[in-house]
Structures are given as structure tokens and as C-alpha cells.
Design an enzyme around this catalytic site. Sequence first.
Site, PDB file in Angstrom:
ATOM      1  N   CYS A  42       0.655  -1.222  -0.051  1.00  0.00           N
ATOM      2  CA  CYS A  42       0.076   0.013  -0.012  1.00  0.00           C
ATOM      3  C   CYS A  42       0.793   1.177   0.028  1.00  0.00           C
ATOM      4  O   CYS A  42       2.035   1.087   0.679  1.00  0.00           O
ATOM      5  CB  CYS A  42      -0.908  -0.059   1.167  1.00  0.00           C
ATOM      6  SG  CYS A  42      -2.159   1.399   1.317  1.00  0.00           S
ATOM      7  N   ASP A  44       0.408   3.918   1.616  1.00  0.00           N
ATOM      8  CA  ASP A  44       0.540   4.441   2.947  1.00  0.00           C
ATOM      9  C   ASP A  44       1.863   4.726   3.393  1.00  0.00           C
ATOM     10  O   ASP A  44       2.564   3.693   3.600  1.00  0.00           O
ATOM     11  CB  ASP A  44      -0.435   3.448   3.941  1.00  0.00           C
ATOM     12  CG  ASP A  44      -0.729   3.857   5.318  1.00  0.00           C
ATOM     13  OD1 ASP A  44       0.478   4.366   5.772  1.00  0.00           O
ATOM     14  OD2 ASP A  44      -1.867   4.256   5.593  1.00  0.00           O
ATOM     15  N   ARG A  46       3.043   5.007   6.202  1.00  0.00           N
ATOM     16  CA  ARG A  46       3.492   4.150   7.553  1.00  0.00           C
ATOM     17  C   ARG A  46       3.821   2.722   7.292  1.00  0.00           C
ATOM     18  O   ARG A  46       4.454   2.031   7.989  1.00  0.00           O
ATOM     19  CB  ARG A  46       2.424   4.182   8.259  1.00  0.00           C
ATOM     20  CG  ARG A  46       1.854   5.462   8.906  1.00  0.00           C
ATOM     21  CD  ARG A  46       0.599   5.471   9.601  1.00  0.00           C
ATOM     22  NE  ARG A  46      -0.448   5.179   8.661  1.00  0.00           N
ATOM     23  CZ  ARG A  46      -1.777   4.829   9.054  1.00  0.00           C
ATOM     24  NH1 ARG A  46      -2.247   5.369  10.168  1.00  0.00           N
ATOM     25  NH2 ARG A  46      -2.641   4.573   8.059  1.00  0.00           N
ATOM     26  N   HIS A  98      -2.373  -3.902   5.154  1.00  0.00           N
ATOM     27  CA  HIS A  98      -2.040  -3.546   6.355  1.00  0.00           C
ATOM     28  C   HIS A  98      -3.479  -3.368   7.197  1.00  0.00           C
ATOM     29  O   HIS A  98      -4.378  -2.539   6.602  1.00  0.00           O
ATOM     30  CB  HIS A  98      -0.996  -2.326   6.604  1.00  0.00           C
ATOM     31  CG  HIS A  98      -1.522  -0.896   5.994  1.00  0.00           C
ATOM     32  ND1 HIS A  98      -2.159  -0.004   6.859  1.00  0.00           N
ATOM     33  CD2 HIS A  98      -1.906  -0.584   4.612  1.00  0.00           C
ATOM     34  CE1 HIS A  98      -2.725   1.056   5.888  1.00  0.00           C
ATOM     35  NE2 HIS A  98      -2.481   0.565   4.633  1.00  0.00           N
ATOM     36  N   CYS A 101      -6.186   0.097   6.832  1.00  0.00           N
ATOM     37  CA  CYS A 101      -6.001   0.795   5.659  1.00  0.00           C
ATOM     38  C   CYS A 101      -7.059   1.840   5.132  1.00  0.00           C
ATOM     39  O   CYS A 101      -8.352   1.089   5.140  1.00  0.00           O
ATOM     40  CB  CYS A 101      -5.801  -0.407   4.571  1.00  0.00           C
ATOM     41  SG  CYS A 101      -5.336   0.226   2.956  1.00  0.00           S
TER      42      CYS A 101
HETATM   43 CO    CO Z   1      -3.408   1.203   3.056  1.00  0.00          CO
END
Ligand code: CO
Length: 211
Positions: A42, A44, A46, A98, A101
Site C-alpha cells: 500500500c 500508505d 506508514r 495493512h 488501511c
Molecule cells: Co493502506
Amino acid sequence: MKPYEVLLNGNKLWAADKISEDPDYFDRLAHLQTPEFLWIGCSDSRVPANEITGTQPGEIFVHRNIANLVINNDVNLLSVLDYAVNHLKVRHIIVCGHYGCGGIKAAITNHDFKAVLNMWLRSIKDVYRIHRAELDSVNDEEKRSDRLTELNVQEQVFNLAKTSIVQRAWKQEQRPDLHGWVYGLKDGLIKPVFEMKAGTHIDELYEYDDL
Ligand code: CO
């Protein structure tokens, strides 16, 4: 200092640090890229692939998009897949989602995110529909999106197995193995949730018999 200048300064410190640890570090990396893994994760911020797996530059070939989707007409994803499988000869492909998400959570809502995001999130809604009976029976909202995150990773592994790129490599070189993982933002741990060894049979509708 402008915000982006923090990044450039950080980069200078990082590069100096690497050279002080290992003077040949960049010389070696510049001449060699032989990663054993393709990571589809992803976007993302993090979930940085190298950092959470304790690996170094050069070890993982990375593709990231919202909610780690494998879409069968996504030229970007398919180019990365083709290059990783046929040129880098990766032995493992990891789809890593994750918990928590935003893409998964958004897809469960009925909110209109406007044209392009609606189009992207549609694929996640399709995963929900396939597993509707199981997901509808989970009352807790967070648990339901966490379970959809796991099922989404599994579906994306299936999507990889449906490509002729993967099937041809399976047939000719018995690689790569496919893995579905989910990373926990709360504890930093990765949970393997699904695996397909090279050569696994899938619904015959998707199997090419003249590769
Ligand atoms: Co995500």
C-alpha cells in the site's frame, strides 16, 4: 528551512552515514540489482517495505498503490511484474496489505470519492461482494475492515496467479511463490495470511494451456 529541504538534508546525512559504515556501499549497489523479492504494498506512508522487513536497498523490488491492488489492466503494475519476473527473476512476490488501511475503509462506505478514486475503490468493493456472507456476519466495524484487508490480499494473490506472466514463469522455471501478508500498524508485525506455491492450480477458466 522549507519542509522539503528537511528531506534533502536528511539525505546528505544518510549518505554520509552509509559511507562511514561501508566506504564501498554505493559503488556496490550502483553495479548490482538482484532482488529476490517483488513487494506489492500500500502507498500508505506508514508501511515502507525495506524498513519494516529490516532489509537494505537492493533487496526488494517495490510497487505500491492504494490498498495494494493487482488490477489486470494496470499497465504500471504489469510492467513492474513483467520486469521483476522476467528480468530480475524474483523468487517471491509478496502482496502486503495493512490493518487500518484507509483504502479498505473507504471502499466499505457508500461515500462518493469522485471519479478516479471511485474507480480504484470499486475493485475492493468487488472483493467484499465475493466474501459478503463472511464479512456481513462480523459486527465490529474495525474487525470487518481488518478481515476485508486479509481477504483483499488473498484476492490480489489470485489476481497475480491469473496473469500469463506468472503462469509462464511457473511453467518454465517453477517460480515465483506468491505470498499474502498483512502488516499491523499497532504492533509493527507482519502476519502471513495466504500463500500460493509456484505451479498451484487455479480455476481452469484462468489457466492458459498454450504458454
Ligand atoms: Co493502506
